[in-house]
Design a protein around this motif. Structure first.
Motif, short mmCIF file in Angstrom:
data_model
loop_
_atom_site.label_atom_id
_atom_site.label_comp_id
_atom_site.label_asym_id
_atom_site.label_seq_id
_atom_site.Cartn_x
_atom_site.Cartn_y
_atom_site.Cartn_z
N PHE A 120 -44.88 28.25 -5.82
CA PHE A 120 -45.58 28.11 -7.08
C PHE A 120 -46.02 29.49 -7.57
O PHE A 120 -46.53 30.30 -6.81
CB PHE A 120 -46.83 27.24 -6.92
CG PHE A 120 -46.53 25.78 -6.69
CD1 PHE A 120 -46.00 24.99 -7.70
CD2 PHE A 120 -46.81 25.19 -5.46
CE1 PHE A 120 -45.74 23.65 -7.49
CE2 PHE A 120 -46.56 23.85 -5.24
CZ PHE A 120 -46.02 23.07 -6.26
N VAL A 121 -45.83 29.72 -8.84
CA VAL A 121 -46.29 30.95 -9.48
C VAL A 121 -47.15 30.55 -10.68
O VAL A 121 -46.68 29.84 -11.57
CB VAL A 121 -45.13 31.85 -9.94
CG1 VAL A 121 -45.67 33.10 -10.64
CG2 VAL A 121 -44.25 32.24 -8.76
N ASP A 122 -48.40 30.97 -10.69
CA ASP A 122 -49.29 30.69 -11.81
C ASP A 122 -49.15 31.81 -12.84
O ASP A 122 -49.57 32.94 -12.59
CB ASP A 122 -50.74 30.59 -11.33
CG ASP A 122 -50.96 29.38 -10.44
OD1 ASP A 122 -50.93 28.26 -10.95
OD2 ASP A 122 -51.15 29.57 -9.21
N ILE A 123 -48.56 31.49 -13.98
CA ILE A 123 -48.43 32.48 -15.04
C ILE A 123 -49.80 32.75 -15.64
O ILE A 123 -50.24 33.90 -15.74
CB ILE A 123 -47.44 32.00 -16.12
CG1 ILE A 123 -46.03 31.90 -15.54
CG2 ILE A 123 -47.46 32.95 -17.32
CD1 ILE A 123 -45.01 31.34 -16.51
N ALA A 124 -50.49 31.69 -16.06
CA ALA A 124 -51.83 31.82 -16.62
C ALA A 124 -52.43 30.44 -16.77
O ALA A 124 -51.73 29.48 -17.07
CB ALA A 124 -51.80 32.53 -17.97
N HIS A 125 -53.74 30.34 -16.56
CA HIS A 125 -54.47 29.11 -16.85
C HIS A 125 -55.70 29.39 -17.71
O HIS A 125 -56.58 28.55 -17.83
CB HIS A 125 -54.86 28.40 -15.56
CG HIS A 125 -53.68 27.94 -14.75
ND1 HIS A 125 -52.76 27.02 -15.22
CD2 HIS A 125 -53.21 28.33 -13.54
CE1 HIS A 125 -51.81 26.83 -14.32
NE2 HIS A 125 -52.06 27.62 -13.30
N ASP A 126 -55.71 30.59 -18.29
CA ASP A 126 -56.82 30.97 -19.17
C ASP A 126 -56.36 31.13 -20.62
O ASP A 126 -56.98 31.85 -21.41
CB ASP A 126 -57.47 32.26 -18.69
CG ASP A 126 -56.51 33.44 -18.62
OD1 ASP A 126 -55.29 33.23 -18.82
OD2 ASP A 126 -56.97 34.57 -18.37
N ILE A 127 -55.26 30.44 -20.98
CA ILE A 127 -54.85 30.41 -22.38
C ILE A 127 -56.01 29.82 -23.19
O ILE A 127 -56.62 28.83 -22.77
CB ILE A 127 -53.58 29.56 -22.55
CG1 ILE A 127 -52.41 30.14 -21.74
CG2 ILE A 127 -53.21 29.44 -24.03
CD1 ILE A 127 -52.01 31.54 -22.11
N PRO A 128 -56.36 30.40 -24.34
CA PRO A 128 -57.44 29.82 -25.14
C PRO A 128 -57.19 28.33 -25.40
O PRO A 128 -56.06 27.93 -25.70
CB PRO A 128 -57.39 30.63 -26.43
CG PRO A 128 -56.82 31.95 -26.02
CD PRO A 128 -55.81 31.63 -24.95
N PRO A 129 -58.21 27.50 -25.26
CA PRO A 129 -58.01 26.05 -25.39
C PRO A 129 -57.29 25.65 -26.67
O PRO A 129 -57.62 26.11 -27.76
CB PRO A 129 -59.46 25.51 -25.39
CG PRO A 129 -60.22 26.51 -24.59
CD PRO A 129 -59.60 27.85 -24.94
N GLN A 130 -56.27 24.82 -26.49
CA GLN A 130 -55.45 24.25 -27.57
C GLN A 130 -54.67 25.30 -28.38
O GLN A 130 -54.13 24.97 -29.44
CB GLN A 130 -56.30 23.41 -28.54
CG GLN A 130 -56.89 22.15 -27.94
CD GLN A 130 -58.22 22.39 -27.28
OE1 GLN A 130 -59.12 22.99 -27.88
NE2 GLN A 130 -58.39 21.92 -26.06
N ASP A 131 -54.59 26.52 -27.89
CA ASP A 131 -53.89 27.57 -28.64
C ASP A 131 -52.42 27.60 -28.24
O ASP A 131 -52.01 28.35 -27.35
CB ASP A 131 -54.54 28.93 -28.38
CG ASP A 131 -54.08 30.00 -29.36
OD1 ASP A 131 -52.99 29.84 -29.95
OD2 ASP A 131 -54.79 31.01 -29.53
N VAL A 132 -51.63 26.74 -28.88
CA VAL A 132 -50.21 26.61 -28.55
C VAL A 132 -49.48 27.93 -28.76
O VAL A 132 -48.61 28.32 -27.97
CB VAL A 132 -49.57 25.48 -29.39
CG1 VAL A 132 -48.07 25.40 -29.12
CG2 VAL A 132 -50.24 24.15 -29.07
N ARG A 133 -49.82 28.64 -29.82
CA ARG A 133 -49.15 29.91 -30.12
C ARG A 133 -49.38 30.93 -29.01
O ARG A 133 -48.45 31.62 -28.58
CB ARG A 133 -49.64 30.46 -31.46
CG ARG A 133 -48.89 31.70 -31.95
CD ARG A 133 -49.42 32.11 -33.30
NE ARG A 133 -49.22 31.08 -34.29
CZ ARG A 133 -48.13 30.97 -35.03
NH1 ARG A 133 -47.15 31.84 -34.91
NH2 ARG A 133 -48.00 29.99 -35.90
N ALA A 134 -50.61 31.01 -28.51
CA ALA A 134 -50.90 31.95 -27.42
C ALA A 134 -50.14 31.56 -26.16
O ALA A 134 -49.61 32.42 -25.44
CB ALA A 134 -52.41 31.99 -27.14
N GLY A 135 -50.08 30.27 -25.86
CA GLY A 135 -49.33 29.82 -24.70
C GLY A 135 -47.85 30.13 -24.82
O GLY A 135 -47.20 30.55 -23.86
#
Length: 263
Positions: free
Chosen positions: A41-56
């Motif tokens: 498993f590789v965690d890319i990120a889990h701190d994407i701003p909430p509901q910010d699809v563009r940032a994800g």
């Protein structure tokens, strides 16, 4: 070895539930031949701003290209969870993307297609079995993690459900104006750097809000607390403040449309 990456706006403990589901399913359903299958498993990120699809989408786009063929990416930034929006498996460039059909997966999928080649993107709806009772608020655990486990076991994307046309997401394009360039901030990183929807740095001197941005190749070429513009490692132009925070200095955020004025 199977590589599974995870990207979300979930924060700390929810991603662990997704990993637990995958590991449990691989163990419970594994044959004698694949019980010893190794999963990384590789965690890319889990701190994407909430509901910010563009940032994800930007984070996934910036990362997927560095993984080998066969990697399974689970990406979940999902304001529409529990609605009629589809869950997808997207196949592109020898990698697989699992997540909601809200555009999150498509920029990364497009980035794996080599220009001038006949390769295409294939997307399939994740068919949820009638006996399954997924939570209406956590499809990451109850829909996308089980789908990734099936793919890790060798199920092909076309077996996950019917082929569909996925929703795309565009970062837009910068536009030349009489005074300079109009561009959009598509992401703000933890340093406060403003990533723009431009693949090149302007060829002429520019200012933002009346403040000149120094053209540099690397941050240290600017003085301390000096605003600058450079081409970031992700391949997009970015505005930064050397040893400072450009988002705070200019009072800007992701999604803001700005104008870089020619000096």
């Amino acid at each position: 070895m199977t590589i599974i990456t995870l990207l979300s706006d979930f924060g700390s403990f929810y991603p662990a539930q997704m990993k637990g589901v995958i590991l449990s399913r691989l163990k419970d359903k594994g044959s004698r031949e694949n019980r010893s299958m190794e999963v990384t498993f590789v965690d890319i990120a889990h701190d994407i701003p909430p509901q910010d699809v563009r940032a994800g989408a930007f984070a996934l786009l910036s990362t997927a290209r560095y993984f080998p063929g066969g990697t399974i990416h689970i990406a979940v930034v999902d304001p529409g969870v529990g609605t009629q929006r589809l869950g997808l498996v997207v196949e592109s460039g020898g990698q697989l993307f699992v997540g909601p059909d809200n555009g999150l997966l498509l920029p990364a999928a497009h980035s794996l297609i080599t220009p001038g080649t006949p390769a295409t993107i294939q997307a399939y709806r994740i068919a949820i079995p009638p006996e399954a009772q997924p939570s209406s608020t956590f499809h990451g655990r109850d829909v996308f993690a089980p789908a990734a486990a099936l793919l890790a076991q060798g199920k092909i994307p076309a077996e996950m459900g019917p082929r569909v046309r996925p929703k795309d997401l565009s970062f837009g394009e910068a536009k030349k104006t009489d005074r300079g360039i109009e561009t959009t901030i598509i992401y703000v990183d933890r340093f406060g750097n403003l990533i723009l929807n431009m693949r090149k740095v302007p060829s002429f001197p520019v200012s933002l809000s009346g403040i000149k941005l120094k053209h540099v190749r690397t941050y240290a070429q600017a003085r301390r607390i000096e605003p600058l513009i450079t081409l970031g490692s992700h391949g997009f132009a970015e505005i930064a403040v050397n040893q400072g925070n450009a988002a705070e200095a200019f009072c800007l955020k992701a999604g803001d449309r700005i104008e870089l004025e020619e000096i």
